[in-house]
Motif scaffolding. Structure first.
Motif, mmCIF file in Angstrom:
data_model
loop_
_atom_site.group_PDB
_atom_site.id
_atom_site.type_symbol
_atom_site.label_atom_id
_atom_site.label_comp_id
_atom_site.label_asym_id
_atom_site.label_seq_id
_atom_site.Cartn_x
_atom_site.Cartn_y
_atom_site.Cartn_z
ATOM 1 N N THR A 29 -90.041 37.512 11.254
ATOM 2 C CA THR A 29 -89.470 37.717 12.597
ATOM 3 C C THR A 29 -87.996 37.291 12.662
ATOM 4 O O THR A 29 -87.387 37.322 13.733
ATOM 5 C CB THR A 29 -90.268 36.933 13.662
ATOM 6 O OG1 THR A 29 -90.353 35.569 13.254
ATOM 7 C CG2 THR A 29 -91.659 37.497 13.857
ATOM 8 N N LYS A 58 -83.908 37.190 15.401
ATOM 9 C CA LYS A 58 -83.429 35.834 15.692
ATOM 10 C C LYS A 58 -82.606 35.765 16.972
ATOM 11 O O LYS A 58 -82.693 34.799 17.724
ATOM 12 C CB LYS A 58 -82.601 35.388 14.483
ATOM 13 C CG LYS A 58 -82.153 33.956 14.487
ATOM 14 C CD LYS A 58 -81.557 33.623 13.130
ATOM 15 C CE LYS A 58 -80.854 32.295 13.162
ATOM 16 N NZ LYS A 58 -79.577 32.330 13.871
ATOM 17 N N ILE A 112 -85.314 36.994 20.264
ATOM 18 C CA ILE A 112 -86.590 36.355 20.637
ATOM 19 C C ILE A 112 -86.483 34.862 20.321
ATOM 20 O O ILE A 112 -85.958 34.491 19.263
ATOM 21 C CB ILE A 112 -87.770 36.982 19.846
ATOM 22 C CG1 ILE A 112 -87.835 38.502 20.095
ATOM 23 C CG2 ILE A 112 -89.096 36.339 20.238
ATOM 24 C CD1 ILE A 112 -88.833 39.239 19.219
ATOM 25 N N SER A 113 -86.978 34.030 21.226
ATOM 26 C CA SER A 113 -86.833 32.580 21.021
ATOM 27 C C SER A 113 -87.599 32.119 19.777
ATOM 28 O O SER A 113 -88.602 32.731 19.388
ATOM 29 C CB SER A 113 -87.343 31.820 22.246
ATOM 30 O OG SER A 113 -88.753 31.896 22.296
ATOM 31 N N LEU A 114 -87.129 31.028 19.202
ATOM 32 C CA LEU A 114 -87.768 30.494 17.998
ATOM 33 C C LEU A 114 -89.227 30.127 18.289
ATOM 34 O O LEU A 114 -90.118 30.373 17.467
ATOM 35 C CB LEU A 114 -86.998 29.261 17.514
ATOM 36 C CG LEU A 114 -87.589 28.539 16.303
ATOM 37 C CD1 LEU A 114 -87.628 29.446 15.081
ATOM 38 C CD2 LEU A 114 -86.810 27.275 15.990
ATOM 39 N N PHE A 115 -89.466 29.571 19.443
ATOM 40 C CA PHE A 115 -90.828 29.178 19.836
ATOM 41 C C PHE A 115 -91.769 30.380 19.764
ATOM 42 O O PHE A 115 -92.840 30.326 19.156
ATOM 43 C CB PHE A 115 -90.790 28.595 21.252
ATOM 44 C CG PHE A 115 -92.138 28.237 21.788
ATOM 45 C CD1 PHE A 115 -92.862 27.180 21.259
ATOM 46 C CD2 PHE A 115 -92.698 28.952 22.844
ATOM 47 C CE1 PHE A 115 -94.106 26.845 21.762
ATOM 48 C CE2 PHE A 115 -93.944 28.624 23.352
ATOM 49 C CZ PHE A 115 -94.648 27.570 22.812
ATOM 50 N N GLU A 116 -91.346 31.476 20.353
ATOM 51 C CA GLU A 116 -92.184 32.686 20.341
ATOM 52 C C GLU A 116 -92.309 33.250 18.936
ATOM 53 O O GLU A 116 -93.375 33.712 18.538
ATOM 54 C CB GLU A 116 -91.581 33.764 21.254
ATOM 55 C CG GLU A 116 -91.873 33.534 22.703
ATOM 56 C CD GLU A 116 -91.570 34.757 23.552
ATOM 57 O OE1 GLU A 116 -91.970 35.878 23.203
ATOM 58 O OE2 GLU A 116 -90.898 34.579 24.587
ATOM 59 N N ALA A 149 -94.834 31.163 17.015
ATOM 60 C CA ALA A 149 -96.232 31.352 17.451
ATOM 61 C C ALA A 149 -96.728 32.754 17.103
ATOM 62 O O ALA A 149 -97.703 32.924 16.351
ATOM 63 C CB ALA A 149 -96.337 31.101 18.958
ATOM 64 N N ALA A 150 -96.037 33.774 17.621
ATOM 65 C CA ALA A 150 -96.494 35.148 17.384
ATOM 66 C C ALA A 150 -96.267 35.551 15.922
ATOM 67 O O ALA A 150 -97.070 36.290 15.337
ATOM 68 C CB ALA A 150 -95.773 36.102 18.320
ATOM 69 N N SER A 182 -96.552 33.712 13.300
ATOM 70 C CA SER A 182 -97.643 33.199 12.452
ATOM 71 C C SER A 182 -98.836 34.150 12.505
ATOM 72 O O SER A 182 -99.504 34.388 11.490
ATOM 73 C CB SER A 182 -98.089 31.811 12.926
ATOM 74 O OG SER A 182 -97.027 30.920 12.826
#
Lengths: 124, 559
Positions: free
Chosen positions: A57, A61, A64-68, A71-72, A74
């Motif tokens: 993903t 960069k 889309i936020s690093l958090f998303e 999570a997605a 993975s």
């Protein structure tokens, strides 16, 4: 190119923090198991899903936020891992090698696509 | 786009920790490694575990193992493969047994699915997302959790990827997002193909809604279509197998099935008191539907998908309901937010934290709420709460015997199981990794009532007959294995001469001790015939090797 890789440094610190958090949370959830068992499992999750997910993903960069992405990403990596494992097995690569071989391949593919096809616009 | 530690992420981390503790933690007895399959509640769980074990042994999933497919060799691997491969890979990397690894994947990814759905709701409203998080954890409460405990694992994992697909579609306007959509949708198709149909239901509703509100861009449409088509190409090899096995054996047929017979299905009433904010949130979602919010569309489309049992989708629709607590959590979040907004505005984040803590307390099962003695969960409105199931149906003694057979008998040995309480869940017998028959309980009881010990018992050849047990004879041609091998009519079920088997397995204990005593009586008559030697014994199981296969292996008599 160097600048682009430098921009990853901060993110990788967050990935390391996420890894530590995964281990800590697993240690709490599976407190009756040994630390070694939980550590191995957390590292496996990191190696098989989190790092490949981060890599595939990476191309988004800036969008889309690093958090998303963690999570997605993975989940996406898990899906890709399962699919790649199915087809590699059919092509003759024994499944016992897949945990070693497939994650770096997926990571390389992700990083390569980030370098090769940078996204130009900033929608989303 | 970087990240910084703020109160929101701290709260999310704590809630994810709670979800891990209450869900995977309690389901697995708070440890990842076990001496035998832990927390397996039904045959289907063993079905998936043994298939993963077989793939680990064979190295790939071209074929089903003969001991899974009623002794037939060369049966095409027809189950969607992703779950099994992930189970094997995770166990290889972590050093866990496959039976632990595959279950851990399902449970841990359940929590990850909750987190990704949180990301979706967050695109709409952060407070709503936080309020919906504890409700999502109810996938680990009864009856939703039956999906995990009884082994509907491919559907569970398929739905986790379905959530990822919703997320990928939410990025449809971002350049190159067709890749994300393709990866997510291919994962759905190759984990549990029927979820892909529900993915299309979601897509139709999302695109239709966007078209009506004139908010869909050409680029977004292009990304979605390209993503779905590429996912189809990636999955094509397996889809050919699927179309010639599952789609032929279980073709679509219109029918109405309001109740999931034989299963404690999840119904809207299972939400108990949570239904109140859920309905408020859903009503608001409809009233303020000008601009489609993807989490709302996901909620509505999965609500519809969960009711497609009224349109012929039966079990597949009931399976979707396992994840209703996640999909519909957005409505609960909206409902709670609307009610609590004045308080949150006055007291700020502290009020939100207090409400979240209250929700976690309510769903955690620490205390049933309201505290009213209940005989049936639906008679008095309550808040469902999370509970693990404990050890499940396997125990150390049986596991030791099954493992012993897989490690110490000849590869082509035929095993005969006499009566055992847990053997009705016949997929667990596949842990012998040998072709096996078992005594039919009714026939067995009849022989006991007739006070007879005989050489022939009514027997069943258990095996996985889901889909179609088929042999691939060409790229697009498949034959039924039973037809191809021309087996006699009583091959699967009928009177069998036990002396034609290599090993006999007897349970020493039973909930109905008379059945165990009958087992031991048969064992003693086999031993008396000098045709067998005892090769394994523990407190629960005796295994005997038949040294006169095909000959007189038992004294037939009445008692």
């Amino acid at each position: 190119m160097k600048e682009r890789f430098d921009s990853l440094k901060e993110e990788l610190q967050w990935v390391a923090l996420a890894a530590a958090l995964i281990f800590a949370l697993m240690q709490v959830a599976f407190y009756k198991g040994s630390i070694l068992e939980n550590l191995r499992s957390a590292l496996s999750l990191l190696w098989l899903f989190v790092l490949p997910g981060y890599a595939i993903t990476l191309r988004w960069k800036e969008h889309i936020s690093l958090f998303e992405r963690l999570a997605a990403g993975s989940l996406l990596a898990a899906g890709m891992m399962g699919i790649a494992s199915y087809y590699s097995g059919l092509m003759g690569l024994h499944v016992q090698f897949h945990a070693m071989v497939l994650p770096p391949m997926i990571m390389i593919a992700g990083i390569w696509s980030w370098i090769k096809w940078p996204l130009k616009d900033s929608q989303g | 786009m970087g990240m910084k530690i703020n109160s929101e992420f701290t709260v999310v981390a704590v809630l994810v920790g709670v979800a891990l503790f209450l869900g995977p933690g309690s389901f697995l007895g708070h440890k990842l490694g076990h001496d035998f399959p832990y927390g397996y509640g039904a045959s289907d769980a063993f079905q998936h575990q043994t298939r993963a074990e077989a793939i680990k042994d064979m190295g790939n999933f071209r074929y089903e193992a003969p001991y899974i497919s009623s002794s037939f060799e060369g049966v095409v691997g027809r189950y969607p493969p992703v779950l099994y491969h992930l189970g094997v890979i995770f166990s290889a990397a972590s050093g866990m047994e496959v039976y632990d690894g595959i279950y851990a994947i399902v449970l841990l990814f359940g929590v990850l699915g909750i987190l990704v759905f949180y990301c979706l709701v967050r695109q709409f409203n952060k407070a709503v997302a936080l309020l919906s998080l504890p409700i999502s954890m109810l996938i680990f409460s009864f009856p939703s959790s039956i999906g995990m405990y009884w082994g509907h694992w491919p559907s569970i994992l398929g739905q986790v990827f379905l959530i990822c697909f919703f997320w990928a579609v939410s990025k449809g306007s971002v350049s190159g997002s067709w890749t994300l959509i393709a990866m997510a949708f291919a994962s759905v198709m190759l984990t549990h193909t029927s979820e892909a149909i529900f993915g299309l239901v979601f897509l139709a509703m999302y695109v239709g809604w966007k078209m009506l509100s004139k908010s869909i861009a050409k680029e977004e449409m292009k990304n979605i279509i390209s993503g779905v088509l590429i996912a189809g190409i990636v999955s094509a090899y397996y889809l050919v197998i699927f179309m010639n096995t599952w789609a032929k054996a279980q073709p679509y047929q219109f029918g109405i099935e309001p109740v999931w017979n034989g299963n404690p299905g999840f119904y809207l009433t299972s939400f108990g008191l949570v239904l109140l904010p859920l309905l408020i949130g859903a009503a608001i979602g409809i009233l303020k539907a000008k601009e489609p919010q993807i989490a709302m569309v996901a909620g509505f489309s999965m609500l519809v998908a969960g009711f497609m049992n009224y349109a012929g989708f039966n079990v597949r629709s009931f399976q979707i309901r396992f994840f209703w607590p996640v999909y519909l959590s957005v409505f609960v979040g909206v409902g709670l937010y609307v009610v609590l907004r004045p308080a949150v505005k006055r007291a700020g984040h502290a009020a939100l934290i207090v409400v979240l803590a209250g929700l976690v307390f309510a769903v955690s099962g620490i205390e049933e709420w309201p505290i009213v003695s209940q005989k049936e969960s639906h008679t008095i409105p309550s808040i469902p709460s999370i509970k693990g199931y404990g050890q499940g149906m396997m125990d150390g003694g049986h596991w030791e015997s099954l493992r012993w057979i897989s490690q110490n008998t000849e590869k082509d040995a035929k095993i005969y199981f006499f009566y055992g309480d847990i053997y009705g869940n016949d997929a667990l017998l596949r842990n012998t990794k040998r072709v096996h028959y078992q005594a039919d309980p009714e026939g067995f009881v009849k022989k006991l009532q007739e006070h007879t010990i005989s050489r022939e018992y009514l027997s069943e050849l258990p095996g996985d007959s889901g889909g179609r047990v088929a042999i691939r004879t060409g790229w697009f041609s498949f034959e039924d294995a039973a037809k191809e091998k021309d087996v006699p009519p009583d091959f699967f079920f009928g009177e069998k001469d036990i002396c034609t088997f290599d090993y006999f397995v007897f349970d020493r204990t039973s909930r109905q001790q008379v059945l165990a005593e009958y087992n031991l009586l048969i064992a003693s008559e086999i031993q008396r015939s000098n045709a067998s030697i005892q090769v394994f014994a523990n407190d629960v199981v005796i295994i005997m090797k038949n040294t006169k296969k095909g000959g007189e292996c038992i004294y037939e008599r009445t008692f």
